[in-house]
Design a protein around this motif. Sequence first.
Motif, PDB file in Angstrom:
ATOM      1  N   GLU A 111       0.858  -1.171   0.000  1.00  0.00           N
ATOM      2  CA  GLU A 111       0.000   0.000   0.000  1.00  0.00           C
ATOM      3  C   GLU A 111       0.899   1.226   0.000  1.00  0.00           C
ATOM      4  N   PRO A 112       0.467   2.297  -0.635  1.00  0.00           N
ATOM      5  CA  PRO A 112       1.278   3.513  -0.584  1.00  0.00           C
ATOM      6  C   PRO A 112       1.211   4.152   0.798  1.00  0.00           C
ATOM      7  N   ALA A 113       2.135   5.063   1.055  1.00  0.00           N
ATOM      8  CA  ALA A 113       2.050   5.859   2.278  1.00  0.00           C
ATOM      9  C   ALA A 113       0.899   6.852   2.131  1.00  0.00           C
ATOM     10  N   TYR A 114       0.158   7.050   3.217  1.00  0.00           N
ATOM     11  CA  TYR A 114      -1.005   7.926   3.172  1.00  0.00           C
ATOM     12  C   TYR A 114      -0.858   9.088   4.143  1.00  0.00           C
ATOM     13  N   LEU A 115      -1.353  10.241   3.730  1.00  0.00           N
ATOM     14  CA  LEU A 115      -1.552  11.361   4.647  1.00  0.00           C
ATOM     15  C   LEU A 115      -2.881  11.202   5.382  1.00  0.00           C
ATOM     16  N   HIS A 116      -3.882  10.691   4.663  1.00  0.00           N
ATOM     17  CA  HIS A 116      -5.198  10.446   5.233  1.00  0.00           C
ATOM     18  C   HIS A 116      -5.711   9.132   4.669  1.00  0.00           C
ATOM     19  N   THR A 117      -6.490   8.414   5.472  1.00  0.00           N
ATOM     20  CA  THR A 117      -7.025   7.132   5.019  1.00  0.00           C
ATOM     21  C   THR A 117      -8.537   7.103   5.147  1.00  0.00           C
ATOM     22  N   GLY A 118      -9.147   6.366   4.230  1.00  0.00           N
ATOM     23  CA  GLY A 118     -10.571   6.096   4.337  1.00  0.00           C
ATOM     24  C   GLY A 118     -10.778   4.817   5.145  1.00  0.00           C
ATOM     25  N   ASN A 119     -11.999   4.341   5.183  1.00  0.00           N
ATOM     26  CA  ASN A 119     -12.287   3.106   5.913  1.00  0.00           C
ATOM     27  C   ASN A 119     -12.233   1.881   5.018  1.00  0.00           C
ATOM     28  N   ALA A 120     -12.425   2.053   3.740  1.00  0.00           N
ATOM     29  CA  ALA A 120     -12.434   0.933   2.806  1.00  0.00           C
ATOM     30  C   ALA A 120     -12.189   1.479   1.412  1.00  0.00           C
ATOM     31  N   TRP A 121     -12.013   0.549   0.446  1.00  0.00           N
ATOM     32  CA  TRP A 121     -11.842   0.982  -0.932  1.00  0.00           C
ATOM     33  C   TRP A 121     -13.092   0.754  -1.769  1.00  0.00           C
ATOM     34  N   SER A 122     -13.919  -0.196  -1.350  1.00  0.00           N
ATOM     35  CA  SER A 122     -15.090  -0.480  -2.172  1.00  0.00           C
ATOM     36  C   SER A 122     -16.388  -0.460  -1.389  1.00  0.00           C
TER      37      SER A 122
ATOM     38  N   ASP B  92     -15.757   3.981  -0.073  1.00  0.00           N
ATOM     39  CA  ASP B  92     -14.584   4.239   0.785  1.00  0.00           C
ATOM     40  C   ASP B  92     -14.948   4.645   2.206  1.00  0.00           C
ATOM     41  N   ILE B  93     -16.228   4.749   2.522  1.00  0.00           N
ATOM     42  CA  ILE B  93     -16.645   5.131   3.879  1.00  0.00           C
ATOM     43  C   ILE B  93     -16.681   3.921   4.796  1.00  0.00           C
ATOM     44  N   GLY B  94     -16.981   2.763   4.253  1.00  0.00           N
ATOM     45  CA  GLY B  94     -16.999   1.555   5.057  1.00  0.00           C
ATOM     46  C   GLY B  94     -18.330   1.337   5.745  1.00  0.00           C
ATOM     47  N   ASP B  95     -18.318   0.471   6.766  1.00  0.00           N
ATOM     48  CA  ASP B  95     -19.546   0.064   7.444  1.00  0.00           C
ATOM     49  C   ASP B  95     -19.711   0.679   8.832  1.00  0.00           C
ATOM     50  N   THR B  96     -18.753   1.496   9.272  1.00  0.00           N
ATOM     51  CA  THR B  96     -18.851   2.172  10.567  1.00  0.00           C
ATOM     52  C   THR B  96     -18.712   3.663  10.314  1.00  0.00           C
ATOM     53  N   TYR B  97     -19.800   4.401  10.573  1.00  0.00           N
ATOM     54  CA  TYR B  97     -19.776   5.829  10.261  1.00  0.00           C
ATOM     55  C   TYR B  97     -20.967   6.517  10.932  1.00  0.00           C
ATOM     56  N   VAL B  98     -20.917   7.855  10.902  1.00  0.00           N
ATOM     57  CA  VAL B  98     -22.010   8.696  11.395  1.00  0.00           C
ATOM     58  C   VAL B  98     -22.633   9.378  10.176  1.00  0.00           C
ATOM     59  N   GLU B  99     -23.948   9.310  10.074  1.00  0.00           N
ATOM     60  CA  GLU B  99     -24.661   9.941   8.965  1.00  0.00           C
ATOM     61  C   GLU B  99     -25.607  10.994   9.524  1.00  0.00           C
ATOM     62  N   VAL B 100     -25.504  12.212   8.998  1.00  0.00           N
ATOM     63  CA  VAL B 100     -26.372  13.297   9.443  1.00  0.00           C
ATOM     64  C   VAL B 100     -27.108  13.844   8.222  1.00  0.00           C
ATOM     65  N   ASP B 101     -28.414  13.556   8.173  1.00  0.00           N
ATOM     66  CA  ASP B 101     -29.272  14.068   7.111  1.00  0.00           C
ATOM     67  C   ASP B 101     -29.863  15.374   7.625  1.00  0.00           C
ATOM     68  N   MET B 102     -29.244  16.486   7.225  1.00  0.00           N
ATOM     69  CA  MET B 102     -29.649  17.776   7.797  1.00  0.00           C
ATOM     70  C   MET B 102     -30.971  18.259   7.221  1.00  0.00           C
ATOM     71  N   GLY B 103     -31.359  17.749   6.057  1.00  0.00           N
ATOM     72  CA  GLY B 103     -32.679  18.079   5.549  1.00  0.00           C
ATOM     73  C   GLY B 103     -33.764  17.430   6.396  1.00  0.00           C
ATOM     74  N   ALA B 104     -33.490  16.205   6.868  1.00  0.00           N
ATOM     75  CA  ALA B 104     -34.443  15.491   7.725  1.00  0.00           C
ATOM     76  C   ALA B 104     -34.172  15.718   9.201  1.00  0.00           C
ATOM     77  N   GLN B 105     -33.054  16.370   9.518  1.00  0.00           N
ATOM     78  CA  GLN B 105     -32.651  16.592  10.922  1.00  0.00           C
ATOM     79  C   GLN B 105     -32.601  15.258  11.672  1.00  0.00           C
TER      80      GLN B 105
ATOM     81  N   LYS C 207     -24.579  -2.020  11.130  1.00  0.00           N
ATOM     82  CA  LYS C 207     -25.825  -2.028  11.896  1.00  0.00           C
ATOM     83  C   LYS C 207     -26.040  -0.683  12.575  1.00  0.00           C
ATOM     84  N   ALA C 208     -27.270  -0.177  12.509  1.00  0.00           N
ATOM     85  CA  ALA C 208     -27.578   1.118  13.125  1.00  0.00           C
ATOM     86  C   ALA C 208     -27.670   0.956  14.641  1.00  0.00           C
ATOM     87  N   VAL C 209     -26.810   1.679  15.385  1.00  0.00           N
ATOM     88  CA  VAL C 209     -26.851   1.636  16.852  1.00  0.00           C
ATOM     89  C   VAL C 209     -27.433   2.929  17.415  1.00  0.00           C
ATOM     90  N   VAL C 210     -27.537   3.956  16.574  1.00  0.00           N
ATOM     91  CA  VAL C 210     -28.153   5.228  16.986  1.00  0.00           C
ATOM     92  C   VAL C 210     -29.036   5.694  15.840  1.00  0.00           C
TER      93      VAL C 210
END
Length: 452
Positions: A313-324, A328-341, A350-353
């Motif tokens: 793998e190349p050296a990274y300044l910043h990394t994502g969670n996945a490539w596919s 690249d966001i992966g399966d663990t993340y926070v999603e904020v739909d500001m239109g729906a608040q 799996k949704a924990v919140v």
Amino acid sequence: MLKRMRWYLWVLMGVLSVYIGISVYFMEHFFPGTVINGENADFFTVAQASRLVLRQAQSYTLELEEKSGKLSVLDPKEMGVSYYETDAVRKVKRMQNGFLWPRMFWRIDLYQIVAGTRFEEEAFRQAVGELACLDGGQKSQNAWIEMTEDGYQIHPEVCGTQVDAQMLEEQIRSAVSNQRSFLNLEESGCYAPPAVTADSPEIAELSRKLDRWLGAQVTYVFGPESEQVDSKALAGFVTLDGLEASLNPEAVAAWVEELAGKRDTYGQERKFKSTLRGIITVKGGNFGWQIDQETESLALLEHVEAGAVLEKEPAYLHTGNAWSSNYDIGDTYVEVDMGAQRMWVYKDGKAVVDTDVVTGDMRRNRGTPAVVASIQYKARNAVLRGPGYATPVKYWMPFYGGCGIHDASWRRKFGGEIYQTDGSHGCVNTPPEAAKTVFETVDAGTPVILYY
């Protein structure tokens, strides 16, 4: 007995005084048995020896022998060459330790010392250029190597009959500088055969070096995909200068820059599989893959230099969670739909919140930025400060600039249209219990996707 001891002491002191006196003398005088450039220099001072060396230089001539056997004599003075004294004689004198003068009774010191040489370049080159040996003949060509699109090619030597003017000048310059009395043009390489043939060690060494570099196999892995440094790229890294080869750091850096252009996602728009809206496009922020081009360029240069065969793998300044996975966001993340608040926190898919939130106040132009960011760090019991406010919170998770996720115990309601007229200063206000769960679930680096 005492008188005899005193007598011995006086004799010893006398001998010692004589020894020291002679040693001091030979600090500045050459030992008997010293020969400089074939001439006797017994008891010479440094100044006398320097004058001897200069006198020899001023009477020096150079005899040239051509391939045909023809002889000619060159007078350096007529070629714009002059000589001057240097500190070479003093340096040689330091080799004769004055306190070791007794060795002069059984040892002869032979030295070759040349005077300093000064060339009047224009006159010298003109004189060399007018030599009769330069008339006619075909110039020899050395064997050489050419870089091709995907490798290299060896071109064999071509033997000629012409005297190489540059080589002749160099050989005469060297001979005159070192005051050699005789110069054979053929033996000194002024004629064919070429100095370098296809079988020469220089060609063999250069071929070995190029084979090592062009034999490198460096494959960069990006999840299920990969990029290989191909033969064309490797050939483009090589710079040839005659029989010298080097790897061009700028060419390597350009290749890594191109690779980063293909693979970097940091700060760029990307697709995202949202909870309520399906596949959407979200803006860039401070999350994603970003190759450390400077570090990786140096590493690739080393890999090619070593002829390495590897996957990495190349050296990274910043990394994502996945490539596919989820672009690249992966399966663990926070999603904020500001239109729906609404805010969701996903852990391993799996949704924990799943909670209503209040984001930045739109009426006051404090809207929460729509970006793909990442949790910078987590802190308990922080005080959020800004113009005209200082608000204590239990859970603080900054993700972009001064914005973050935190509990908002002062709010009784969340969601709806609150953010339009009574929103935050830009943070994601979260119900306390939900904020606690978010805090316990996410880590620094967890992506946060925010969109309207």
